[in-house]
Design an enzyme around this catalytic site. Structure first.
Site: not given
Length: 136
Positions: A46, A48
């Site tokens: 992902c 993040c």
């Protein structure tokens, strides 16, 4: 499961910095039993993880105090190893990415995805360095 060619460069961001890549439940179990302090990163694909978690974790290691052992598992790739790691993260729900600090096999500090998401790498590093100052 994510393709190997996608995952390997993301794993390398940590393994190239000295993190042990745990790919089996037995490796996770052994790593988390070690005496001293062990940092465990549940890595992921992902945004993040790419923008905050991995850079923040790496930056956190530039301080004076550091964990004795650096370990990582990869969500969506090393599924059995991740499942074993998550057994040791109770009462926290499954989260990726996340970062956990263990001292003598006991979980003492946890950064869940919601602590990582939306925060810059420097904030992640500062949080971890405070934990290192306390426990390492």
């Amino acid at each position: 499961m994510y393709p190997t060619d996608l995952v390997m460069p993301m794993k390398a961001e940590l393994t190239d910095k000295g993190f042990q890549d745990l790919t089996s439940p037995a490796q996770v179990e052994e790593a988390l039993k070690q005496s001293g302090t062990t940092l465990l990163v549940i890595n992921s694909v992902c945004g993040c993880a790419a923008g905050a978690a991995r850079p923040g974790v790496v930056y956190s290691l530039t301080g004076d105090k550091k964990p004795d052992h650096l370990t990582t598992v990869f969500a969506g790739f090393d599924t059995e190893a991740v499942a074993e790691a998550r057994k040791h993260l109770a009462p926290f729900p499954p989260s990726s990415p996340c970062v956990a600090l263990f001292k003598d096999g006991e979980l003492v500090h946890m950064l869940e995805r919601h602590h990582i998401e939306g925060n810059p790498a420097g904030a992640i590093a500062a949080n971890l360095q405070a934990a290192f100052d306390e426990y390492c």
